[in-house]
Scaffold this motif. Structure first.
Motif, PDB file in Angstrom:
ATOM      1  N   GLY A  79       6.775  13.467  -2.021  1.00  0.00           N
ATOM      2  CA  GLY A  79       6.901  13.855  -3.418  1.00  0.00           C
ATOM      3  C   GLY A  79       5.659  13.540  -4.227  1.00  0.00           C
ATOM      4  O   GLY A  79       4.601  13.208  -3.680  1.00  0.00           O
ATOM      5  N   GLY A  80       5.797  13.663  -5.550  1.00  0.00           N
ATOM      6  CA  GLY A  80       4.672  13.463  -6.451  1.00  0.00           C
ATOM      7  C   GLY A  80       4.245  12.009  -6.547  1.00  0.00           C
ATOM      8  O   GLY A  80       5.078  11.112  -6.500  1.00  0.00           O
TER       9      GLY A  80
ATOM     10  N   ALA B  45       6.364   8.245  -7.601  1.00  0.00           N
ATOM     11  CA  ALA B  45       6.385   7.162  -6.619  1.00  0.00           C
ATOM     12  C   ALA B  45       5.815   5.877  -7.200  1.00  0.00           C
ATOM     13  O   ALA B  45       6.375   4.790  -7.024  1.00  0.00           O
ATOM     14  CB  ALA B  45       5.586   7.577  -5.377  1.00  0.00           C
ATOM     15  N   LEU B  46       4.710   5.993  -7.921  1.00  0.00           N
ATOM     16  CA  LEU B  46       4.070   4.804  -8.474  1.00  0.00           C
ATOM     17  C   LEU B  46       4.900   4.187  -9.596  1.00  0.00           C
ATOM     18  O   LEU B  46       4.983   2.962  -9.715  1.00  0.00           O
ATOM     19  CB  LEU B  46       2.675   5.156  -8.994  1.00  0.00           C
ATOM     20  N   LEU B  47       5.512   5.023 -10.412  1.00  0.00           N
ATOM     21  CA  LEU B  47       6.349   4.488 -11.485  1.00  0.00           C
ATOM     22  C   LEU B  47       7.561   3.755 -10.926  1.00  0.00           C
ATOM     23  O   LEU B  47       7.985   2.733 -11.471  1.00  0.00           O
ATOM     24  CB  LEU B  47       6.795   5.620 -12.412  1.00  0.00           C
ATOM     25  N   GLU B  48       8.102   4.260  -9.830  1.00  0.00           N
ATOM     26  CA  GLU B  48       9.223   3.563  -9.195  1.00  0.00           C
ATOM     27  C   GLU B  48       8.757   2.222  -8.630  1.00  0.00           C
ATOM     28  O   GLU B  48       9.446   1.206  -8.754  1.00  0.00           O
ATOM     29  CB  GLU B  48       9.823   4.426  -8.092  1.00  0.00           C
ATOM     30  N   GLU B  49       7.581   2.214  -8.016  1.00  0.00           N
ATOM     31  CA  GLU B  49       7.037   0.972  -7.473  1.00  0.00           C
ATOM     32  C   GLU B  49       6.724  -0.030  -8.577  1.00  0.00           C
ATOM     33  O   GLU B  49       6.848  -1.246  -8.386  1.00  0.00           O
ATOM     34  CB  GLU B  49       5.773   1.265  -6.663  1.00  0.00           C
ATOM     35  N   ALA B  50       6.312   0.472  -9.738  1.00  0.00           N
ATOM     36  CA  ALA B  50       5.952  -0.404 -10.860  1.00  0.00           C
ATOM     37  C   ALA B  50       7.140  -1.187 -11.390  1.00  0.00           C
ATOM     38  O   ALA B  50       6.965  -2.206 -12.068  1.00  0.00           O
ATOM     39  CB  ALA B  50       5.329   0.424 -11.991  1.00  0.00           C
ATOM     40  N   GLU B  51       8.355  -0.727 -11.078  1.00  0.00           N
ATOM     41  CA  GLU B  51       9.556  -1.427 -11.534  1.00  0.00           C
ATOM     42  C   GLU B  51       9.653  -2.825 -10.941  1.00  0.00           C
ATOM     43  O   GLU B  51      10.268  -3.710 -11.527  1.00  0.00           O
ATOM     44  CB  GLU B  51      10.803  -0.621 -11.160  1.00  0.00           C
TER      45      GLU B  51
ATOM     46  N   ILE C 157       0.856  -1.186   0.000  1.00  0.00           N
ATOM     47  CA  ILE C 157       0.000   0.000   0.000  1.00  0.00           C
ATOM     48  C   ILE C 157       0.894   1.239   0.000  1.00  0.00           C
ATOM     49  O   ILE C 157       1.710   1.428   0.912  1.00  0.00           O
ATOM     50  CB  ILE C 157      -0.919   0.014   1.228  1.00  0.00           C
ATOM     51  N   VAL C 158       0.735   2.091  -1.014  1.00  0.00           N
ATOM     52  CA  VAL C 158       1.609   3.254  -1.182  1.00  0.00           C
ATOM     53  C   VAL C 158       0.789   4.537  -1.104  1.00  0.00           C
ATOM     54  O   VAL C 158      -0.221   4.692  -1.781  1.00  0.00           O
ATOM     55  CB  VAL C 158       2.337   3.205  -2.544  1.00  0.00           C
ATOM     56  N   GLU C 159       1.238   5.443  -0.248  1.00  0.00           N
ATOM     57  CA  GLU C 159       0.593   6.756  -0.123  1.00  0.00           C
ATOM     58  C   GLU C 159       1.628   7.845  -0.369  1.00  0.00           C
ATOM     59  O   GLU C 159       2.742   7.794   0.152  1.00  0.00           O
ATOM     60  CB  GLU C 159      -0.022   6.937   1.264  1.00  0.00           C
ATOM     61  N   ALA C 160       1.253   8.818  -1.201  1.00  0.00           N
ATOM     62  CA  ALA C 160       2.145   9.939  -1.483  1.00  0.00           C
ATOM     63  C   ALA C 160       1.943  11.026  -0.439  1.00  0.00           C
ATOM     64  O   ALA C 160       0.822  11.387  -0.100  1.00  0.00           O
ATOM     65  CB  ALA C 160       1.875  10.490  -2.880  1.00  0.00           C
ATOM     66  N   PHE C 161       3.036  11.554   0.057  1.00  0.00           N
ATOM     67  CA  PHE C 161       3.018  12.578   1.106  1.00  0.00           C
ATOM     68  C   PHE C 161       3.614  13.843   0.519  1.00  0.00           C
ATOM     69  O   PHE C 161       4.827  13.998   0.462  1.00  0.00           O
ATOM     70  CB  PHE C 161       3.824  12.081   2.312  1.00  0.00           C
ATOM     71  N   GLU C 162       2.755  14.722   0.037  1.00  0.00           N
ATOM     72  CA  GLU C 162       3.212  15.952  -0.595  1.00  0.00           C
ATOM     73  C   GLU C 162       3.245  17.080   0.422  1.00  0.00           C
ATOM     74  O   GLU C 162       2.283  17.305   1.166  1.00  0.00           O
ATOM     75  CB  GLU C 162       2.298  16.317  -1.757  1.00  0.00           C
ATOM     76  N   ILE C 163       4.352  17.801   0.447  1.00  0.00           N
ATOM     77  CA  ILE C 163       4.525  18.913   1.382  1.00  0.00           C
ATOM     78  C   ILE C 163       3.876  20.167   0.798  1.00  0.00           C
ATOM     79  O   ILE C 163       4.172  20.565  -0.333  1.00  0.00           O
ATOM     80  CB  ILE C 163       6.020  19.170   1.655  1.00  0.00           C
ATOM     81  N   VAL C 164       2.991  20.780   1.574  1.00  0.00           N
ATOM     82  CA  VAL C 164       2.318  22.012   1.155  1.00  0.00           C
ATOM     83  C   VAL C 164       2.976  23.189   1.866  1.00  0.00           C
ATOM     84  O   VAL C 164       3.089  23.196   3.101  1.00  0.00           O
ATOM     85  CB  VAL C 164       0.811  21.960   1.486  1.00  0.00           C
TER      86      VAL C 164
ATOM     87  N   SER D 194      -2.743  14.388 -15.330  1.00  0.00           N
ATOM     88  CA  SER D 194      -1.417  13.988 -15.776  1.00  0.00           C
ATOM     89  C   SER D 194      -0.921  12.722 -15.103  1.00  0.00           C
ATOM     90  O   SER D 194      -0.119  11.988 -15.672  1.00  0.00           O
ATOM     91  CB  SER D 194      -0.428  15.125 -15.511  1.00  0.00           C
ATOM     92  N   VAL D 195      -1.387  12.442 -13.867  1.00  0.00           N
ATOM     93  CA  VAL D 195      -0.929  11.240 -13.177  1.00  0.00           C
ATOM     94  C   VAL D 195      -1.286  10.000 -13.978  1.00  0.00           C
ATOM     95  O   VAL D 195      -0.464   9.103 -14.179  1.00  0.00           O
ATOM     96  CB  VAL D 195      -1.529  11.157 -11.759  1.00  0.00           C
TER      97      VAL D 195
END
Length: 290
Positions: free
Chosen positions: A90-91, A95-101, A36-43, A123-124
């Motif tokens: 980060g975006g 993150a998902l493209l790295e996980e897809a590897e 389970i992957v969650e993106a944590f974007e800094i605002v 765009s995602v």
């Protein structure tokens, strides 16, 4: 058991919860780990907001605790399943493209909050479905279970190499789901056929077109059918736009499968009208296979 995990993008939205449920079910069926992957974007706020500032470390810790509790709940219901969580800064696309590897399958909801917002239209989705090295499954909002005597996996077929990958994926999942496969092929008149040496010919006779289409589908499916002798399959042939044919067949499907690239009606599947139409309008889980 597969060592490659099924990765699911999660952001606490209802859409991502549906994707998580679908991914968990697939992980159980395929005896695969779940990640389970969650993106944590800094605002960053340009103006101070007294009383509303949350320390970054505290916010991250709260997200991590939430993911941990979520994983514990899944493990409780599925004690034999390996469940991992990852909170990344980060975006989401990166993150998902790295996980897809190193993933067997990547699962996303079609709508979300924060990092996953606007998945199908934004765009995602374009980045992930275009560049991910593993198959990507998009789960539509308000997904409802289908109850059929024989569940069905629908796959678009056009005779291309990309289509062949989609067919293999469809048969693999049909076997895991104890489902049948419906191979869908559509064409626009005149119909283009391809010779072994790469030359192409146009056919205008409707009977010849239908027979050529039947042969194309039969030959395209033959290998996967032989590898999965317990999976029954049928073909559906139609004149007209391929996206319309796929969507019509997909109305009651457990899963819809399309290839990343194709020829004729399926050409440019992801960036063209077929993929966009299917992803925008399919009410069933849709797999994009490179």
């Amino acid at each position: 058991m597969s060592s490659l995990p099924i990765v699911v993008g999660y952001d606490r939205s209802l859409a991502s919860q549906g994707a998580l449920q679908w991914a968990t079910t697939e992980a159980v069926r395929l005896e695969a780990p779940l990640r389970i992957v969650e993106a944590f974007e800094i605002v960053v706020f340009t103006q101070p907001s007294p009383g509303k500032v949350v320390p970054l470390a505290g916010l991250r810790s709260a997200r991590e605790r939430g993911l941990s509790a979520l994983a514990d709940g899944i493990r409780h219901l599925n004690p034999d399943m390996k469940v991992e969580t990852l909170l990344v800064e980060g975006g989401p696309a990166e993150a998902l493209l790295e996980e897809a590897e190193h993933a067997r399958l990547l699962v996303l909801g079609s709508r979300g909050l924060g990092g996953w917002t606007g998945l199908v239209l934004g765009s995602v989705a374009v980045q992930v479905t275009t560049h991910a090295r593993c198959p990507v499954v998009v789960i539509p909002p308000e997904l409802r279970a289908r109850r059929h005597e024989v569940p069905t996996v629908v796959v678009g077929v056009d005779g291309s190499k990309a289509s062949a990958k989609a067919i293999d994926f469809a048969f693999d999942h049909a076997e895991a789901l104890h489902a049948q496969v419906l191979a869908v092929h559509a064409w626009s008149s005149p119909f283009r056929t391809y010779e072994d040496d790469g030359r192409s010919m146009l056919q205008f006779d409707e009977a010849e077109v239908m027979e050529s289409a039947r042969v194309l589908v039969a030959e395209a499916v033959a290998g996967a059918a032989a590898d999965h002798p317990d999976v029954t399959w049928n073909m559906q042939l139609a004149g007209g736009h391929p996206a319309r044919a796929i969507l019509h067949a997909a109305e009651s499907a457990e899963l819809v499968v399309v290839g990343f690239r194709g020829r004729d009606g399926f050409t440019g599947l992801l960036l063209g009208s077929v993929s966009q139409t299917v992803l925008h309008h399919a009410h069933r889980p849709t797999a994009i296979v490179r």
